[in-house]
Design an enzyme around this catalytic site. Structure first.
Site, PDB file in Angstrom:
ATOM      1  N   GLU A  43       0.818  -1.216   0.000  1.00  0.00           N
ATOM      2  CA  GLU A  43       0.000   0.000   0.000  1.00  0.00           C
ATOM      3  C   GLU A  43       0.852   1.267   0.000  1.00  0.00           C
ATOM      4  OE1 GLU A  43      -2.333  -1.029   3.428  1.00  0.00           O
ATOM      5  OE2 GLU A  43      -3.040  -2.823   2.413  1.00  0.00           O
ATOM      6  N   ASP A  58      -1.492  -4.822   9.349  1.00  0.00           N
ATOM      7  CA  ASP A  58      -2.566  -3.972   9.869  1.00  0.00           C
ATOM      8  C   ASP A  58      -2.674  -4.291  11.352  1.00  0.00           C
ATOM      9  OD1 ASP A  58      -5.280  -3.908   7.363  1.00  0.00           O
ATOM     10  OD2 ASP A  58      -3.435  -2.748   7.560  1.00  0.00           O
ATOM     11  N   HIS A  98      -1.154   0.636  10.478  1.00  0.00           N
ATOM     12  CA  HIS A  98      -0.083  -0.342  10.281  1.00  0.00           C
ATOM     13  C   HIS A  98       0.938  -0.321  11.402  1.00  0.00           C
ATOM     14  CE1 HIS A  98      -0.986  -0.028   5.737  1.00  0.00           C
ATOM     15  NE2 HIS A  98      -1.605  -1.082   6.249  1.00  0.00           N
TER      16      HIS A  98
HETATM   17  C1  LIG Z   1      -9.131  -4.875   2.495  1.00  0.00           C
HETATM   18  C2  LIG Z   1      -8.299  -3.685   2.178  1.00  0.00           C
HETATM   19  O1  LIG Z   1      -8.172  -3.532   0.807  1.00  0.00           O
HETATM   20  C3  LIG Z   1      -6.986  -3.904   2.833  1.00  0.00           C
HETATM   21  O2  LIG Z   1      -5.934  -3.590   2.032  1.00  0.00           O
HETATM   22  C4  LIG Z   1      -7.019  -3.101   4.103  1.00  0.00           C
HETATM   23  O3  LIG Z   1      -7.404  -4.005   5.096  1.00  0.00           O
HETATM   24  C5  LIG Z   1      -5.691  -2.562   4.481  1.00  0.00           C
HETATM   25  O4  LIG Z   1      -4.722  -3.304   4.562  1.00  0.00           O
HETATM   26  C6  LIG Z   1      -5.600  -1.129   4.792  1.00  0.00           C
HETATM   27  O5  LIG Z   1      -4.396  -0.839   5.457  1.00  0.00           O
HETATM   28 MN   LIG Z   2      -2.942  -2.373   5.346  1.00  0.00          MN
END
Ligand SMILES: C[C@H](O)[C@@H](O)[C@@H](O)C(=O)CO
Ligand SMILES: [Mn+2]
Length: 588
Positions: free
Chosen positions: A336, A360, A526
Site C-alpha cells: 500500500e 494492519d 499499520h
Molecule cells: C481490504 C483492504 O483492501 C486492505 O488492504 C485493508 O485491510 C488494508 O490493509 C488497509 O491498510
Molecule cells: Mn494495510
C-alpha cells in the site's frame, strides 16, 4: 546491491602533556580503541552479513591538530559513526568530535589512576554547549588502569550505540522508492520528502506503476531468472483453495498466467529498487541502474489491483530472507506504499538484520468477546486480550516463526538461516487465490500463522502536524491460540492473509495499562514487527535522529539517549520531546 557500508570511527583521546604523562598513556589508550574495534567486529554485522568495520585514528588525539587529522581520515574512509575512548583526562573542546551530524559517543574509562570520567563529563558538557549531543558511556564499577576488559554494562551501551548509529549512517543517502502513489487514502502513502531529507538524509524516488507493466510487456527482465523463479515457485509455493464465489473464480489458465505475472512483478520491483546488471546486457542501461532504494512501497490498491494481479506475492517474497536465488538478505517493501510503515520496517531491519512483518493493527480481542464467539476464555499471556495483526502482502515468510534458536521460534539474520528453516517457512505458507472482492485483478495472497512464544517489537513512525515524525514502540510476544479458536476468529476476517496474534508487554500504566489501551493509542493502521525486544535500540536511534518517542514500554534502565537529554528535565518522555524540538531534524 547497496554495499560500501559506513564504518565506525574510533578516536583514542589522550592527555597531550609530553614529558611523561602522555608517554605513560599511549599504549593503554590506543589499546582501548583496538579492543572496542575488536568487540564491534566480533559482535556486529552489516545487513549483508559481513563484520562491521572500524577505522581507528592514526595517533592518539591529544589536541586539535590530531583531532583534525582524525576528522580528515574519517571523512575519506566513509566513517558514519564516531566513538571517542579515553582512560584519562584530556582537553574537551580541543579534542572533541565536531562533525555536525554524525552520531557520537564517548567512553570514559572508570578508573581513578587517571580520571577518564572527568574528561567524559567535561566533553559532554562541551557537546551540550555546542549543540552536538553525544552519548556518554561510563562503567558502573571501577577498573584498574591497564585492565583491558570491557565490562558487560559498558559493552551493552557500546553495542546499543553502535547498532543505532550504524542504522542512522546506513540510511543516509539512500532512497525510498514509491511505486505508484497513494493507496486507498492511506496517509502513510502520501510521501513527505522533507521527512526523508531532513530527518534521515534520504531521497525520494518515484515510479509510476505503469513502469512495472512496461517492463513485463517489453520483457525488460532477466528471462533466465524468470524461468528459474517460476520453476522454484511451482515447487515451493503451494496454492490454496479458491474461496472466491464459483462464478467469480479465475480459470486455471488465467491462474497460471497470474503466477507468471506476479513472479515477473517480483523480479521487476527488486530491479527497480537496486538495479540489475543483466538489464544492461539486454540493452537497458538506464533500467540496469535501479533507484538506489533501501526501502520501497508498492501502491497496488486500488487502480493496479482493480485489473491486474495484486502485489502480495512480490511483497511477501521480497520481504522474506529467501527466494529462487537461495537464502539472502530481505528487501524492505511496504504494501500500500505506506512509506511511514516502510520506514518502520527499515528501522527494525537495520537494528536487527532480520526480516520484518508488515501488518494492519486490525482487531483487539477482549477476553469477553473471545469467550462469546468461541466459548474459550483467553488465559496466560492473553488473559487481558490480544491484538490481531494481519495484512495481505508485506508480511515476511520468516514471520511464520519456523526458524528456531535453542528450540524457540525466531526470525534470524539471513546468514543464520539454514535450508531446512527456509523450506519450513515456505511449507508453513499457503498462497491463496486473492480475494477478488478486494483484488479484482486476482493474484495470490500469502497465508501463515505466526508461531506463539516469539518476543517481538512492533513500531510505527507517525507524522503529526506541528511536531513532525514521532515513533511509537510496543514490545511484546506472539501467542498461539487453540486451533479451533484461531479458526473461529480467523474465519471472521480475511483468512487468506498472514496472521500474528500479538500481546504487548503491559506496564499497568498509561498506554500500556492494558492491551486495549495499546490498540487505542496506536497511531495508524499499520505497524512493523521485528524479532526480539529491541525497543531500546529504536529509542537510541530515534534520539540520534531527533525523532521523539510518543509511546513505549521499555524499562527505564534500558533507555540510552544522548547525555544532553537529561538537561531537558527528569521526565523521560517530556525531556525527549523538548530535546528533539530544540535540536530539530538531524540534517535540516
Ligand atoms: C481490504 C483492504 O483492501 C486492505 O488492504 C485493508 O485491510 C488494508 O490493509 C488497509 O491498510
Ligand atoms: Mn494495510
Amino acid at each position: 546491491m547497496i554495499a560500501n557500508y559506513p564504518k565506525i570511527g574510533i578516536r583514542p583521546i589522550i592527555d597531550g602533556r609530553y614529558g611523561g604523562v602522555r608517554e605513560s598513556l599511549e599504549d593503554t589508550t590506543m589499546k582501548m580503541a583496538e579492543n572496542v574495534a575488536a568487540l564491534f567486529a566480533a559482535e556486529l554485522r552489516y545487513p549483508d552479513g559481513t563484520p562491521v568495520q572500524c577505522i581507528i585514528a592514526d595517533t592518539c588525539i591529544g589536541g586539535v591538530a590530531e583531532a583534525a587529522a582524525c576528522a580528515q581520515k574519517f571523512e575519506t574512509s566513509n566513517v558514519g559513526v564516531s566513538l571517542s575512548v579515553t582512560p584519562c583526562w584530556c582537553y574537551g573542546s580541543e579534542t572533541m568530535d565536531m562533525h555536525p551530524t554524525m552520531p557520537k559517543a564517548i567512553w570514559g574509562f572508570n578508573g581513578t589512576e587517571r580520571p577518564g570520567a572527568v574528561y567524559l563529563a567535561a566533553t559532554l558538557a562541551a557537546h551540550n554547549q555546542m549543540g552536538l549531543p553525544a552519548f556518554g558511556i561510563y562503567g558502573h564499577d571501577v577498573q584498574d588502569l591497564g585492565d583491558e576488559t570491557i565490562p558487560d554494562d559498558v559493552k551493552d551501551k557500546l553495542l546499543t550505540f553502535a547498532k543505532a548509529g550504524l542504522a542512522v549512517a546506513i540510511m543516509r543517502g539512500k532512497s525510498y522508492l514509491a511505486i505508484g502513489s497513494v493507496s486507498m487514502g492511506i496517509a502513510g502513502s502520501i510521501v513527505v520528502p522533507d521527512l526523508f531529507k531532513d530527518y534521515l538524509g534520504m531521497r525520494n524516488e518515484y515510479v509510476d506503476s505503469s513502469e512495472v507493466l512496461r517492463r513485463i510487456q517489453k520483457n525488460i527482465f532477466d528471462q533466465q531468472e524468470f524461468e528459474k523463479a517460476l520453476a522454484w515457485v511451482k515447487a515451493n509455493c503451494k496454492e490454496g483453495e479458491d474461496y472466491n464465489a464459483a462464478e467469480k473464480q479465475f480459470d486455471r489458465e488465467q491462474k497460471n498466467k497470474d503466477w507468471e505475472f506476479v513472479v515477473k512483478m517480483t523480479i521487476i520491483i527488486r530491479d527497480l529498487m537496486i538495479g540489475n546488471p543483466k538489464l544492461a546486457e539486454l540493452g537497458y542501461k538506464e533500467e540496469a541502474q535501479g533507484h538506489h532504494a533501501i526501502v520501497s512501497g508498492f501502491q497496488g490498491q486500488r487502480q493496479w489491483t482493480d485489473f491486474l494481479p495484486n502485489g502480495d506475492f512480490s511483497e511477501a517474497i521480497l520481504n522474506s530472507s529467501f527466494d529462487w536465488n537461495g537464502i539472502r538478505a530481505p528487501y524492505m517493501v511496504a504494501t500500500e506504499n505506506d512509506s511511514l510503515n516502510g520506514l518502520s520496517m527499515l528501522f527494525g531491519y537495520l537494528l536487527t538484520n532480520s526480516a520484518q512483518i508488515f501488518a494492519d493493527v486490525r482487531t483487539y480481542w477482549s477476553p469477553d468477546a473471545v469467550e462469546r464467539v468461541s466459548k474459550w476464555r483467553p488465559d496466560g499471556a492473553a488473559a487481558s486480550g490480544f491484538i490481531h495483526l494481519i495484512n495481505s502482502g508485506s508480511a515476511t515468510l520468516d514471520g511464520s516463526g519456523q526458524q528456531s534458536r535453542d528450540g524457540k521460534p525466531v526470525m534470524k539474520p539471513f546468514w543464520e538461516i539454514d535450508e531446512q528453516e527456509a523450506d519450513n517457512c515456505l511449507k508453513a505458507t499457503t498462497w491463496y487465490p486473492a480475494n477478488n472482492g478486494y483484488f479484482r485483478g486476482g493474484g495470490y495472497s500469502s497465508k501463515f500463522v505466526t508461531k506463539g512464544g516469539m518476543p517481538v517489537t512492533m513500531c510505527r513512525l507517525n507524522l503529526v502536524k506541528g511536531i513532525g515524525p514521532v515513533l511509537q514502540i510496543a514490545e511484546g510476544e506472539t501467542i498461539d491460540l487453540p486451533a479451533n479458536v484461531h479458526q473461529i476468529l480467523d474465519d471472521r476476517t480475511d483468512k487468506t492473509w498472514p496472521t500474528t496474534w500479538f500481546v504487548p508487554k503491559l506496564t499497568g500504566a498509561g498506554n500500556f495499562r492494558d492491551v486495549y489501551a495499546v490498540m487505542a493509542a496506536w497511531g495508524a493502521n499499520h505497524g512493523s514487527i521485528a524479532y526480539g525486544h529491541v525497543g531500546h535500540l529504536l529509542i537510541s536511534m530515534a534520539s540520534m535522529l531527533r525523532i521523539p518517542v510518543s509511546m513505549h514500554n521499555v524499562e527505564a534502565e534500558r533507555i540510552f539517549r544522548p547525555s544532553a537529554w537529561s538537561a531537558f528535565g527528569m521526565d523521560p518522555e517530556g525531556s525527549d520531546y523538548r530535546a528533539c524540538q530544540t535540536y530539530g531534524a538531524l540534517y535540516k
